[in-house]
Design a protein around this motif. Structure first.
Motif, PDB file in Angstrom:
ATOM      1  N   UNK A   3      10.021   2.104  12.680  1.00  0.00           N
ATOM      2  CA  UNK A   3       9.194   1.221  11.856  1.00  0.00           C
ATOM      3  C   UNK A   3      10.027   0.054  11.354  1.00  0.00           C
ATOM      4  N   UNK A   4       9.513  -1.153  11.555  1.00  0.00           N
ATOM      5  CA  UNK A   4      10.109  -2.363  11.003  1.00  0.00           C
ATOM      6  C   UNK A   4       9.491  -2.590   9.625  1.00  0.00           C
ATOM      7  N   UNK A   5      10.292  -2.463   8.579  1.00  0.00           N
ATOM      8  CA  UNK A   5       9.788  -2.587   7.203  1.00  0.00           C
ATOM      9  C   UNK A   5      10.306  -3.876   6.584  1.00  0.00           C
ATOM     10  N   UNK A   6       9.384  -4.800   6.314  1.00  0.00           N
ATOM     11  CA  UNK A   6       9.752  -6.119   5.805  1.00  0.00           C
ATOM     12  C   UNK A   6       9.185  -6.267   4.395  1.00  0.00           C
ATOM     13  N   UNK A   7      10.053  -6.171   3.392  1.00  0.00           N
ATOM     14  CA  UNK A   7       9.626  -6.312   2.001  1.00  0.00           C
ATOM     15  C   UNK A   7      10.835  -6.488   1.086  1.00  0.00           C
ATOM     16  N   UNK A   8      10.573  -6.507  -0.189  1.00  0.00           N
ATOM     17  CA  UNK A   8      11.630  -6.766  -1.171  1.00  0.00           C
ATOM     18  C   UNK A   8      12.623  -5.610  -1.220  1.00  0.00           C
ATOM     19  N   UNK A   9      13.770  -5.869  -1.869  1.00  0.00           N
ATOM     20  CA  UNK A   9      14.793  -4.832  -2.005  1.00  0.00           C
ATOM     21  C   UNK A   9      15.532  -5.029  -3.321  1.00  0.00           C
TER      22      UNK A   9
END
Length: 283
Positions: A3-9
């Motif tokens: 899974x490619x997870x694109x969000x804040x960190x």
């Protein structure tokens, strides 16, 4: 599963990718995290350090991943807080690249816009991008109750109004909707509902409302739900597991009086929750 997870960190605590990545890894998923922001801590503290990344930064990371020749093995994309409109556009471009490499890949969009009591809290342009571009491209969306009403343009406080709101969001494009933190007129004050809608059927899980106020729970449940839905193909099974696991983690957090989700300490709840809540048809 990849899974490619694109969000804040965040460096401290568990919000965005700092919540979703570990939750998915604990379920045995290989996660490729791309951060849209890198903050010291979540913004609920009132002050933080770090920066918001721009769209070209996300594009650059996708170029590097593409160069590894692995996009055909990417099973899905998960997106959350976008930070800026140009990052949102880069995320949608990433979705297109993954789908071009693997047409079976699914896109789960957590349309982070705002919340009850806070209103819209994202930057200008993002709510419209979510409604007009991201949600229509998504297979699965996981709005909270405030975001469901925003996306649908319907104030849903009764079951018929909720059905109308879900239908309106389905009409935008996504086949599956997980609505979190739902509170209707018939929801007891000491409970909270989670509702899933797919293929004309709707299910609900009702859990006790916990005395806890933390950030990152929405990121966690979106990750858990999307993984379990992909694995089982059953929205009601995915709902039951995601709701039960999230409740288990949040109960441990509440019992400890922690301001941050005890994601690591309570990680067994992600796999085998102590208390299992069944999904029931919502008519």
């Amino acid at each position: 599963m990849n899974v490619l997870s694109i969000q804040s960190h965040v460096a401290y605590g568990h919000v965005g990718n700092a919540s979703a990545t570990f939750a998915m890894q604990r379920l045995g998923v290989e996660v490729w995290p791309v951060h849209t922001v890198q903050f010291s801590n979540h913004t609920g503290y009132g002050d933080w350090t770090g920066r918001v990344f721009d769209g070209p930064f996300v594009d650059e990371l996708l170029d590097g991943i593409t160069a590894r020749g692995v996009l055909p093995s990417c099973d899905g994309v998960l997106s959350g807080y976008m930070g800026s409109a140009d990052v949102g556009s880069a995320i949608l471009a990433a979705v297109d690249r993954v789908r071009a490499a693997n047409p079976q890949a699914r896109y789960c969009c957590d349309p982070v816009i705002g919340d009850v009591g806070r209103g819209v809290f994202v930057r200008p342009g993002i709510p419209e991008l979510m409604r007009d571009q991201a949600v229509p491209r998504a297979d699965v969306v996981t709005p909270n109750h405030f975001e469901l009403d925003y996306l649908s343009g319907i104030e849903s406080r009764t079951r018929p109004a909720l059905a109308d709101a879900l239908a309106a969001v389905h009409a935008l494009g996504p086949s599956t909707i997980l609505a979190t933190s739902v509170h209707l007129e018939d929801t007891p004050p000491d409970a909270i509902d989670l509702v899933v809608s797919q293929d004309g059927a709707t299910w609900r899980v009702r859990t006790p409302k916990l005395d806890v106020s933390v950030n990152g729970a929405g990121d966690m449940i979106a990750a858990l739900f999307s993984v379990q839905l992909a694995r089982t193909g059953s929205p009601q099974e995915a709902l039951a597991h995601a709701a039960s696991a999230t409740y288990g983690v949040l109960k441990a957090t509440a019992d400890a009086g922690s301001r941050e989700i005890l994601l690591v300490a309570a990680q067994d709840q992600l796999v085998a929750p102590d208390r299992v809540f069944a999904a029931e048809p919502l008519t």
